[in-house]
Design a protein around this motif. Structure first.
Motif, PDB file in Angstrom:
ATOM      1  N   MET A   7      68.474  58.768  -7.799  1.00 19.96           N
ATOM      2  CA  MET A   7      67.211  58.744  -7.070  1.00 19.96           C
ATOM      3  C   MET A   7      66.762  60.180  -6.799  1.00 19.96           C
ATOM      4  SD  MET A   7      66.438  56.561  -3.689  1.00 19.96           S
ATOM      5  CE  MET A   7      65.261  57.167  -2.532  1.00 19.96           C
ATOM      6  N   SER A   8      65.503  60.462  -7.060  1.00 16.95           N
ATOM      7  CA  SER A   8      65.017  61.836  -6.886  1.00 16.95           C
ATOM      8  C   SER A   8      64.624  62.116  -5.438  1.00 16.95           C
ATOM      9  CB  SER A   8      63.818  62.082  -7.809  1.00 16.95           C
ATOM     10  OG  SER A   8      62.738  61.270  -7.432  1.00 16.95           O
ATOM     11  N   ILE A   9      64.658  63.390  -5.108  1.00 20.45           N
ATOM     12  CA  ILE A   9      64.286  63.830  -3.762  1.00 20.45           C
ATOM     13  C   ILE A   9      62.760  63.802  -3.659  1.00 20.45           C
ATOM     14  CG2 ILE A   9      64.320  65.785  -2.160  1.00 20.45           C
ATOM     15  CD1 ILE A   9      66.931  66.653  -3.599  1.00 20.45           C
ATOM     16  N   PRO A  10      62.213  63.216  -2.580  1.00 21.66           N
ATOM     17  CA  PRO A  10      60.743  63.163  -2.462  1.00 21.66           C
ATOM     18  C   PRO A  10      60.147  64.569  -2.330  1.00 21.66           C
ATOM     19  CG  PRO A  10      61.806  62.003  -0.617  1.00 21.66           C
ATOM     20  CD  PRO A  10      62.882  62.574  -1.475  1.00 21.66           C
ATOM     21  N   LYS A  11      59.000  64.762  -2.953  1.00 20.47           N
ATOM     22  CA  LYS A  11      58.288  66.032  -2.860  1.00 20.47           C
ATOM     23  C   LYS A  11      57.694  66.155  -1.457  1.00 20.47           C
ATOM     24  CE  LYS A  11      58.627  67.342  -7.211  1.00 20.47           C
ATOM     25  NZ  LYS A  11      59.328  68.530  -7.625  1.00 20.47           N
ATOM     26  N   LYS A  12      57.781  67.378  -0.907  1.00 14.03           N
ATOM     27  CA  LYS A  12      57.251  67.640   0.434  1.00 14.03           C
ATOM     28  C   LYS A  12      55.814  68.129   0.329  1.00 14.03           C
ATOM     29  CE  LYS A  12      61.649  68.840   2.508  1.00 14.03           C
ATOM     30  NZ  LYS A  12      62.446  69.898   3.124  1.00 14.03           N
ATOM     31  N   ILE A  13      54.928  67.432   1.035  1.00 18.05           N
ATOM     32  CA  ILE A  13      53.499  67.740   1.016  1.00 18.05           C
ATOM     33  C   ILE A  13      53.066  68.151   2.419  1.00 18.05           C
ATOM     34  CG2 ILE A  13      51.188  66.874   0.458  1.00 18.05           C
ATOM     35  CD1 ILE A  13      53.252  66.746  -1.914  1.00 18.05           C
ATOM     36  N   LEU A  14      52.314  69.248   2.507  1.00 17.90           N
ATOM     37  CA  LEU A  14      51.709  69.656   3.777  1.00 17.90           C
ATOM     38  C   LEU A  14      50.234  69.287   3.723  1.00 17.90           C
ATOM     39  CD1 LEU A  14      51.790  71.071   6.533  1.00 17.90           C
ATOM     40  CD2 LEU A  14      51.353  73.236   5.332  1.00 17.90           C
ATOM     41  N   ILE A  15      49.787  68.519   4.714  1.00 15.57           N
ATOM     42  CA  ILE A  15      48.387  68.109   4.823  1.00 15.57           C
ATOM     43  C   ILE A  15      47.778  68.866   5.997  1.00 15.57           C
ATOM     44  CG2 ILE A  15      46.782  66.191   5.104  1.00 15.57           C
ATOM     45  CD1 ILE A  15      49.172  64.335   4.263  1.00 15.57           C
ATOM     46  N   PHE A  57      55.911  60.287  -1.352  1.00 14.91           N
ATOM     47  CA  PHE A  57      55.920  61.673  -0.895  1.00 14.91           C
ATOM     48  C   PHE A  57      56.353  61.757   0.561  1.00 14.91           C
ATOM     49  CE2 PHE A  57      52.708  61.711  -4.299  1.00 14.91           C
ATOM     50  CZ  PHE A  57      53.209  62.738  -5.087  1.00 14.91           C
ATOM     51  N   GLU A  58      56.918  62.902   0.929  1.00 20.76           N
ATOM     52  CA  GLU A  58      57.268  63.199   2.318  1.00 20.76           C
ATOM     53  C   GLU A  58      56.154  64.092   2.864  1.00 20.76           C
ATOM     54  OE1 GLU A  58      60.553  66.056   4.247  1.00 20.76           O
ATOM     55  OE2 GLU A  58      61.381  64.496   2.934  1.00 20.76           O
ATOM     56  N   CYS A  59      55.550  63.720   3.992  1.00 24.62           N
ATOM     57  CA  CYS A  59      54.371  64.428   4.501  1.00 24.62           C
ATOM     58  C   CYS A  59      54.616  65.114   5.839  1.00 24.62           C
ATOM     59  CB  CYS A  59      53.203  63.462   4.674  1.00 24.62           C
ATOM     60  SG  CYS A  59      52.703  62.664   3.149  1.00 24.62           S
ATOM     61  N   SER A  60      54.040  66.307   5.964  1.00 22.36           N
ATOM     62  CA  SER A  60      53.983  67.030   7.234  1.00 22.36           C
ATOM     63  C   SER A  60      52.525  67.372   7.475  1.00 22.36           C
ATOM     64  CB  SER A  60      54.807  68.320   7.166  1.00 22.36           C
ATOM     65  OG  SER A  60      56.170  68.019   7.013  1.00 22.36           O
ATOM     66  N   PHE A 106      57.115  73.767   1.130  1.00 19.86           N
ATOM     67  CA  PHE A 106      56.388  72.586   0.665  1.00 19.86           C
ATOM     68  C   PHE A 106      56.170  72.680  -0.833  1.00 19.86           C
ATOM     69  CE2 PHE A 106      55.396  73.021   5.144  1.00 19.86           C
ATOM     70  CZ  PHE A 106      55.688  71.744   5.589  1.00 19.86           C
ATOM     71  N   ASP A 107      56.186  71.519  -1.486  1.00 21.31           N
ATOM     72  CA  ASP A 107      55.997  71.465  -2.934  1.00 21.31           C
ATOM     73  C   ASP A 107      54.527  71.486  -3.316  1.00 21.31           C
ATOM     74  OD1 ASP A 107      58.829  71.124  -3.736  1.00 21.31           O
ATOM     75  OD2 ASP A 107      58.641  69.291  -2.548  1.00 21.31           O
ATOM     76  N   LEU A 108      53.662  71.031  -2.400  1.00 24.32           N
ATOM     77  CA  LEU A 108      52.222  70.988  -2.645  1.00 24.32           C
ATOM     78  C   LEU A 108      51.514  70.976  -1.300  1.00 24.32           C
ATOM     79  CD1 LEU A 108      50.340  69.027  -5.324  1.00 24.32           C
ATOM     80  CD2 LEU A 108      49.603  68.725  -2.974  1.00 24.32           C
ATOM     81  N   ILE A 109      50.316  71.577  -1.263  1.00 25.93           N
ATOM     82  CA  ILE A 109      49.549  71.661  -0.021  1.00 25.93           C
ATOM     83  C   ILE A 109      48.152  71.092  -0.246  1.00 25.93           C
ATOM     84  CG2 ILE A 109      48.531  73.233   1.681  1.00 25.93           C
ATOM     85  CD1 ILE A 109      50.886  75.183   0.963  1.00 25.93           C
ATOM     86  N   LEU A 110      47.723  70.221   0.677  1.00 23.67           N
ATOM     87  CA  LEU A 110      46.352  69.716   0.717  1.00 23.67           C
ATOM     88  C   LEU A 110      45.694  70.337   1.941  1.00 23.67           C
ATOM     89  CD1 LEU A 110      46.978  65.864   0.285  1.00 23.67           C
ATOM     90  CD2 LEU A 110      46.483  67.524  -1.510  1.00 23.67           C
ATOM     91  N   THR A 111      44.528  70.970   1.766  1.00 22.33           N
ATOM     92  CA  THR A 111      43.875  71.583   2.922  1.00 22.33           C
ATOM     93  C   THR A 111      42.378  71.319   2.950  1.00 22.33           C
ATOM     94  OG1 THR A 111      43.562  73.636   4.182  1.00 22.33           O
ATOM     95  CG2 THR A 111      43.582  73.849   1.786  1.00 22.33           C
ATOM     96  N   ASP A 112      41.884  71.135   4.154  1.00 26.58           N
ATOM     97  CA  ASP A 112      40.454  71.057   4.419  1.00 26.58           C
ATOM     98  C   ASP A 112      39.943  72.492   4.485  1.00 26.58           C
ATOM     99  OD1 ASP A 112      37.957  70.023   5.146  1.00 26.58           O
ATOM    100  OD2 ASP A 112      38.477  69.852   7.268  1.00 26.58           O
ATOM    101  N   ILE A 113      38.623  72.671   4.543  1.00 29.42           N
ATOM    102  CA  ILE A 113      38.052  74.008   4.707  1.00 29.42           C
ATOM    103  C   ILE A 113      37.673  74.261   6.157  1.00 29.42           C
ATOM    104  CG2 ILE A 113      36.080  75.493   4.195  1.00 29.42           C
ATOM    105  CD1 ILE A 113      36.092  74.360   1.385  1.00 29.42           C
ATOM    106  N   ASN A 114      36.836  73.403   6.713  1.00 32.56           N
ATOM    107  CA  ASN A 114      36.283  73.632   8.050  1.00 32.56           C
ATOM    108  C   ASN A 114      37.247  73.178   9.141  1.00 32.56           C
ATOM    109  OD1 ASN A 114      33.772  74.620   7.056  1.00 32.56           O
ATOM    110  ND2 ASN A 114      33.219  72.507   6.568  1.00 32.56           N
ATOM    111  N   MET A 115      37.940  74.186   9.728  1.00 34.84           N
ATOM    112  CA  MET A 115      38.899  73.913  10.796  1.00 34.84           C
ATOM    113  C   MET A 115      38.841  75.053  11.803  1.00 34.84           C
ATOM    114  SD  MET A 115      42.193  72.769   8.495  1.00 34.84           S
ATOM    115  CE  MET A 115      42.110  74.232   7.456  1.00 34.84           C
ATOM    116  N   PRO A 116      39.229  74.789  13.055  1.00 32.23           N
ATOM    117  CA  PRO A 116      39.261  75.865  14.049  1.00 32.23           C
ATOM    118  C   PRO A 116      40.417  76.834  13.793  1.00 32.23           C
ATOM    119  CG  PRO A 116      40.144  73.842  14.975  1.00 32.23           C
ATOM    120  CD  PRO A 116      39.621  73.503  13.605  1.00 32.23           C
TER     121      PRO A 116
END
Length: 125
Positions: A1-9, A29-32, A49-59
């Protein structure tokens, strides 16, 4: 079984964080989470983290600035980054790619498209 990829949202909307994490967890996926770029940078110092998802408009720190900064951080020069934003002008997309994003997706996100991009980027990483 493979290790889940860590994703930062990274998004200042708790609803978006919940929607994206539920979708990604179902796909194995494993999410933070981080509510802005500043908190995201702190998370990246503690965990890789293995991959990052990011918004643009944030404080505090927007997605462009976060992407520029993380690209110069040790261990993140090649980490796949996907910007997911409501900003749909070509200038916004250009700024995102110039900042270091691999892909720029307009909200609302089609889950199949997002997973396709993620899997392609993770295969190449």
């Amino acid at each position: 079984m493979s290790i889940p990829k860590k994703i930062l949202i990274i998004d200042d909307s708790k609803l978006i964080l919940l929607l994206h994490s539920n979708m990604l967890k179902k796909s194995g996926f494993e999410c933070s989470f981080a509510e802005n770029g500043f908190l995201a940078l702190e998370s990246c110092l503690k965990t890789h983290f293995d991959l990052i998802l990011t918004d643009i408009n944030m404080p505090k720190m927007d997605g462009y600035e976060f992407t520029r900064r993380i690209r110069t951080s040790e261990g993140y020069a090649e980490t796949p980054i996907i910007i997911i934003s409501t900003e749909k002008e070509s200038l916004d997309k250009s700024k995102g790619i110039e900042a270091g994003a691999d892909v720029y997706i307009i909200k609302p996100v089609n889950s199949e498209d997002l997973l396709m991009h993620m899997n392609m980027l993770l295969r190449g990483a």
